[in-house]
Design a protein around this motif. Structure first.
Motif, PDB file in Angstrom:
ATOM      1  N   TYR A 101       0.882  -1.064  -0.131  1.00 48.91           N
ATOM      2  CA  TYR A 101      -0.144   0.035   0.024  1.00 48.91           C
ATOM      3  C   TYR A 101       0.814   1.110   0.073  1.00 48.91           C
ATOM      4  CZ  TYR A 101      -4.361  -2.436   0.943  1.00 48.91           C
ATOM      5  OH  TYR A 101      -5.581  -3.288   0.789  1.00 48.91           O
ATOM      6  N   ILE A 102       0.241   2.351  -0.518  1.00 49.83           N
ATOM      7  CA  ILE A 102       0.878   3.756  -0.477  1.00 49.83           C
ATOM      8  C   ILE A 102      -0.025   4.632   0.108  1.00 49.83           C
ATOM      9  CG2 ILE A 102       1.840   5.672  -1.691  1.00 49.83           C
ATOM     10  CD1 ILE A 102       2.671   3.726  -3.932  1.00 49.83           C
ATOM     11  N   VAL A 103       0.584   5.325   1.299  1.00 48.82           N
ATOM     12  CA  VAL A 103      -0.222   6.185   2.169  1.00 48.82           C
ATOM     13  C   VAL A 103       0.160   7.423   1.960  1.00 48.82           C
ATOM     14  CG1 VAL A 103       1.158   5.885   4.395  1.00 48.82           C
ATOM     15  CG2 VAL A 103      -1.323   6.658   4.511  1.00 48.82           C
ATOM     16  N   ASP A 104      -0.795   8.675   1.850  1.00 51.95           N
ATOM     17  CA  ASP A 104      -0.573  10.015   1.788  1.00 51.95           C
ATOM     18  C   ASP A 104      -0.184  10.483   3.265  1.00 51.95           C
ATOM     19  OD1 ASP A 104      -1.192  12.899   2.010  1.00 51.95           O
ATOM     20  OD2 ASP A 104      -1.552  12.770  -0.180  1.00 51.95           O
ATOM     21  N   VAL A 105       0.860  10.843   3.380  1.00 55.09           N
ATOM     22  CA  VAL A 105       1.320  11.164   4.804  1.00 55.09           C
ATOM     23  C   VAL A 105       0.236  12.365   5.386  1.00 55.09           C
ATOM     24  CG1 VAL A 105       3.256  12.105   6.353  1.00 55.09           C
ATOM     25  CG2 VAL A 105       4.124  10.271   4.486  1.00 55.09           C
ATOM     26  N   GLY A 106       0.294  13.303   4.554  1.00 54.23           N
ATOM     27  CA  GLY A 106      -0.713  14.550   5.218  1.00 54.23           C
ATOM     28  C   GLY A 106      -2.093  14.136   5.226  1.00 54.23           C
ATOM     29  N   ALA A 107      -2.632  13.387   4.082  1.00 50.15           N
ATOM     30  CA  ALA A 107      -4.196  13.041   4.138  1.00 50.15           C
ATOM     31  C   ALA A 107      -4.592  11.832   4.995  1.00 50.15           C
ATOM     32  CB  ALA A 107      -4.639  13.120   2.764  1.00 50.15           C
ATOM     33  N   GLY A 108      -3.328  10.976   5.072  1.00 46.98           N
ATOM     34  CA  GLY A 108      -3.934   9.816   5.846  1.00 46.98           C
ATOM     35  C   GLY A 108      -4.492   8.847   4.969  1.00 46.98           C
ATOM     36  N   VAL A 109      -4.518   8.946   3.658  1.00 50.84           N
ATOM     37  CA  VAL A 109      -5.255   7.869   2.797  1.00 50.84           C
ATOM     38  C   VAL A 109      -4.277   6.946   2.387  1.00 50.84           C
ATOM     39  CG1 VAL A 109      -6.550   7.828   0.837  1.00 50.84           C
ATOM     40  CG2 VAL A 109      -7.003   9.791   2.333  1.00 50.84           C
ATOM     41  N   ALA A 110      -4.644   5.660   2.422  1.00 49.50           N
ATOM     42  CA  ALA A 110      -3.883   4.606   1.786  1.00 49.50           C
ATOM     43  C   ALA A 110      -4.471   3.914   0.595  1.00 49.50           C
ATOM     44  CB  ALA A 110      -3.300   3.585   2.925  1.00 49.50           C
ATOM     45  N   VAL A 111      -3.881   3.626  -0.408  1.00 46.74           N
ATOM     46  CA  VAL A 111      -4.444   2.819  -1.431  1.00 46.74           C
ATOM     47  C   VAL A 111      -3.660   1.953  -1.772  1.00 46.74           C
ATOM     48  CG1 VAL A 111      -5.329   5.024  -2.440  1.00 46.74           C
ATOM     49  CG2 VAL A 111      -3.000   4.520  -3.142  1.00 46.74           C
ATOM     50  N   GLU A 112      -4.146   0.602  -2.318  1.00 44.42           N
ATOM     51  CA  GLU A 112      -3.444  -0.572  -2.824  1.00 44.42           C
ATOM     52  C   GLU A 112      -2.535  -0.280  -3.978  1.00 44.42           C
ATOM     53  OE1 GLU A 112      -5.514  -4.546  -2.507  1.00 44.42           O
ATOM     54  OE2 GLU A 112      -4.960  -4.284  -4.533  1.00 44.42           O
ATOM     55  N   LEU A 113      -1.304  -0.879  -3.735  1.00 40.75           N
ATOM     56  CA  LEU A 113      -0.485  -0.928  -5.149  1.00 40.75           C
ATOM     57  C   LEU A 113      -0.229  -2.296  -5.644  1.00 40.75           C
ATOM     58  CD1 LEU A 113       1.679   0.597  -6.920  1.00 40.75           C
ATOM     59  CD2 LEU A 113       3.471  -0.144  -5.273  1.00 40.75           C
ATOM     60  N   MET A 114      -0.294  -3.140  -4.767  1.00 45.66           N
ATOM     61  CA  MET A 114       0.157  -4.652  -5.198  1.00 45.66           C
ATOM     62  C   MET A 114      -0.622  -5.657  -4.328  1.00 45.66           C
ATOM     63  SD  MET A 114       3.579  -6.368  -6.302  1.00 45.66           S
ATOM     64  CE  MET A 114       3.938  -7.850  -6.784  1.00 45.66           C
ATOM     65  N   ALA A 115      -1.157  -6.658  -4.614  1.00 43.80           N
ATOM     66  CA  ALA A 115      -1.865  -7.635  -3.819  1.00 43.80           C
ATOM     67  C   ALA A 115      -1.692  -8.966  -4.955  1.00 43.80           C
ATOM     68  CB  ALA A 115      -3.187  -7.467  -3.241  1.00 43.80           C
TER      69      ALA A 115
END
Length: 765
Positions: A135-149
């Motif tokens: 996952y990649i998370v935006d440090v400021g917004a706190g939103v994490a999105v999947e990159l690879m599963a």
């Protein structure tokens, strides 16, 4: 590093893919993280560190992975769900000093910051299977999105230098027991598999982004680090360990200080090497023996940061009995250190259920000596800046328990200033002990009259641990203790000296130092440094010189203290009241010991002109101490300068005349007659006179011209002399010549005269 699967959500966790909102309770928790830095050490049994400039929240007793932002201002760290102390697991981001810790994900392993510091890539258990996904998370917004599963564990993600892609190690990604290394394009999520084989441990990009560093096993189960080009060129083996040495966690430095240098761990030892695998070097860790090395990284400034667990009773010694031959660095940077407690050992190989244990209390914790110790060690990178005249460079706005010394350097002159806090690398003088902090400073050259101002703020926690206060802490420059300044002024006297000491409301100490040089600074405990008065004298030999003769003027400085005198080090400067005097080495010399309480040095003195014969020149000497103990002093002396002597000769040819041949030629010769110093050719004229008023001299004055060889400093001129007629009786005519120096030679050679006699025979004899 091998993966650590875990649960994807816990009862108190923040679901992945949602924006983080910090509630009042969360803000209180975050505040508690900072407050606990001050109080938790008392009941968590944290080991005091000599250079406790650490970074992390000390109320977490278990940390497994960490990362440092490219700017060096942020850290990310993982708290696993398998910790036994009931702490909330997750991926956290915090300031470098551990403050403002914020939970970004329920669980997160092997974090890595994007090159711009805005995102963090990490692995985390996802879905019912609990397999690791990226996952990649935006440090400021706190939103994490999947990159690879994928239907296997994907772990240890690392950003490319341009931030456009991520390399992932997939365990079992190509079938049971077959791992692969995949580069994932972030924008398109397109995947490129570069390595497929059994027993792959880690992968990371090289600093230029053209290749990967991959730790993997060969057919003989020997794990080594390879450089694998992205363009599929042949790989290069960089290390050559046997089966007893297992390298992992390799990383390529992106710092300009050591671009491309590689750091990795091998059997719980920290190793570095050049990009081509040469210069293999072991870096000593904080514990010095038997650590469990959980993670290693470069700081943005190119220094070694690591996370280790040190419990000799739990952590097995390295399996290899023949470690690589290495040379430790000569200067180890001061670590930013956080002492933690928690269970050591490798990550769990099976998913762990999420539980929320009650908060530990001092009465339920095992005694500190029975628990393993974890240390997150992040060295401070140097602070560097160009400043104008009067400008300042600060390492931090204030001292904290995790950064116990904050330094501000103010330069009276423009230029480049660097401040680097490193581990103390020298023994304290006899009778003293260092506190463990060492500050290396470079700055534009200054003087004792217009010195550098160094303001050191020392945290209350370091003062308490060392048993010193603002009034008693001893400051050392280059290993020598310095005393308080002898007066309240902007000057450094002695040089260097402590200009002010004060205890601050928060318990910190502020110590202000005045110094002409930056150099190396330490802080210690021991007897107060007492200033020693000095006396300065000047004595010249010879005391009387002629123009162009050298006199050796000895300046002596004596320690005038009644108790424990010692030779005063430093320099002296001599001044002269005569504008025609020249002092060797610009009037400065460095003192050397001449006795148990005295030092001396010599400056040469030479005068080019002396306006008057026997003129006395007044000399002044100023002592500039070379330590922080001896006080400055001044002294005076004299030297007498005289004109160079001359030798004047007058001769006439013929020396006898008569009525038929009365004219003769008279020659005057003037030579430098002083044996001392450097002779010079007299410059001026000869004024001729006659004892007989009837004698005609043409011209009456002649100008001297150099004569003889260069080794003979002389000059001469000639005139025509016609004596008056002698009729009945012969007579003698006395011809006198007087040397008159020119304006430029007036202060060099003395005036003088000489005579000769011309006989005039009578006409009627």
């Amino acid at each position: 590093m091998y993966p650590e699967p875990g649960s994807g959500t816990d009862a108190g966790g923040i679901p992945l893919g949602t924006k983080l909102v910090v509630s009042r309770a969360a803000r209180a928790t975050r505040l508690a993280l900072v407050i606990s830095l001050l109080v938790s050490a008392a009941w968590l049994g944290l080991r005091p560190q000599p250079a406790a400039a650490a970074t992390a929240a000390s109320d977490f007793t278990t940390i497994r992975y960490f990362a440092i932002s490219p700017s060096g201002t942020k850290i990310a760290f993982s708290v696993p769900s398998s910790n036994p102390w009931g702490e909330v697991p997750g991926l956290y981001v915090a300031d470098r000093d551990g403050a403002n810790a914020v939970r970004l994900a329920d669980e997160g392993f092997s974090p890595d910051f994007s090159p711009d510091g805005q995102h963090i890539v990490f692995s985390t258990p996802a879905g019912p299977s609990g397999l690791l996904a990226i996952y990649i998370v935006d440090v400021g917004a706190g939103v994490a999105v999947e990159l690879m599963a994928t239907p296997n564990d994907n772990a240890n993600p690392r950003y490319s230098p341009d931030g456009q892609s991520v390399v992932v190690t997939s365990y079992g990604g190509s079938g049971p027991g077959i791992d692969n290394v995949t580069v994932v394009d972030i924008a398109s999520q397109a995947r490129t598999v570069l390595v497929t084989q059994h027993s792959i441990r880690d992968a990371a990009f090289t600093n230029d982004g053209t290749a990967l560093l991959v730790s993997k096993a060969d057919d003989a189960s020997r794990v080594n680090i390879y450089q694998v080009p992205l363009n599929h060129d042949p790989e290069t083996q960089l290390t050559h360990f046997d089966v007893n040495n297992v390298p992992a966690m390799e990383e390529s430095s992106r710092s300009s200080a050591n671009p491309g240098q590689i750091i990795f761990s091998v059997d719980n030892r920290i190793m570095t090497m050049n990009a081509d695998g040469s210069a293999l070097t072991e870096v000593p860790s904080l514990s010095g023996a038997n650590p469990m090395m959980d993670d290693v990284h470069w700081t943005p400034g190119g220094r070694v940061a690591y996370l280790e667990t040190t419990d000799p009773a739990v952590v097995a010694p390295p399996s290899s009995t023949t470690p690589p031959t290495t040379t430790p660095p000569t200067t180890a940077p001061t670590p930013v250190v956080l002492a933690l407690t928690g269970p050591p050992g490798p990550p769990s190989s099976t998913p762990q259920p999420t539980t929320t244990a009650p908060s530990p209390t001092p009465t339920t914790l095992p005694p500190p000596e029975s628990r393993p110790r974890a240390h997150l060690v992040i060295p401070s990178d140097p602070t560097a800046q160009d400043v104008p005249a009067g400008g300042s460079v600060s390492t931090a706005p204030e001292a904290t328990p995790l950064q116990p010394v904050a330094t501000t350097t103010t330069s009276p002159n423009p230029g480049h200033v660097t401040v680097d806090t490193v581990a103390t690398d020298a023994a304290a003088p006899s009778g003293y002990s260092f506190l463990g902090e060492q500050v290396m400073i470079t700055a534009p050259a200054a003087t004792a009259a217009a010195p550098l101002t160094l303001t050191f703020r020392i945290d209350a926690s370091l003062l308490a641990t060392s048993g010193v206060t603002a009034a008693s802490v001893v400051v050392f420059r280059d290993g020598a203790g310095i005393a308080n300044c002898d007066q309240v002024s902007s000057a450094a006297s002695p040089d260097p000296c402590v200009a002010a000491r004060s205890g601050l409301p928060d318990g910190d100490a502020e110590v202000i130092v005045q110094t002409s040089h930056a150099s190396r600074w330490n802080f210690g405990r021991g007897a107060a440094i007492v200033t020693h008065p000095t006396t300065t004298t000047v004595s010249c030999e010879p005391a009387t010189v002629v123009v162009a003769e050298t006199s050796n003027c000895t300046v002596s400085v004596t320690d005038a203290a009644a108790a424990n005198p010692n030779p005063p080090p430093g320099t002296v400067s001599i001044t002269t009241a005569d504008s025609h005097a020249t002092l060797g080495t610009s009037g400065r010399c460095t003192l050397t010991a001449t006795g148990p309480r005295s030092t001396a040095c010599v400056v040469t003195y030479k005068v080019s002109q002396s306006p008057a014969a026997g003129q006395t020149d007044s000399l002044g000497a100023s002592y500039s101490p070379g330590d922080g103990i001896h006080l400055a002093s001044t002294g005076a002396g004299t030297v007498k300068a005289t004109l160079r002597a001359v030798n004047i000769q007058i001769s006439c040819s013929p020396s006898t005349t008569n009525a038929l041949r009365r004219r003769t030629t008279c020659t005057a010769s003037v030579g430098d007659a002083s044996a001392a110093g450097t002779p010079s050719v007299p410059a001026g004229s000869i004024r001729f006179t006659s004892s007989d008023g009837r004698t005609d001299i043409d011209p009456a004055t002649c100008t001297l011209s150099p004569a003889g060889t260069p080794a003979v400093a002389s000059a001469s001129c000639r005139v025509s002399v016609t004596p008056g007629l002698a009729i009945l009786r012969s007579r003698s005519d006395v011809i006198a010549g007087t040397f008159v120096p020119t304006a430029t030679d007036f202060g060099v050679h003395a005036a003088g005269s000489a005579t000769t006699t011309v006989v005039v025979t009578a006409l009627l004899r």
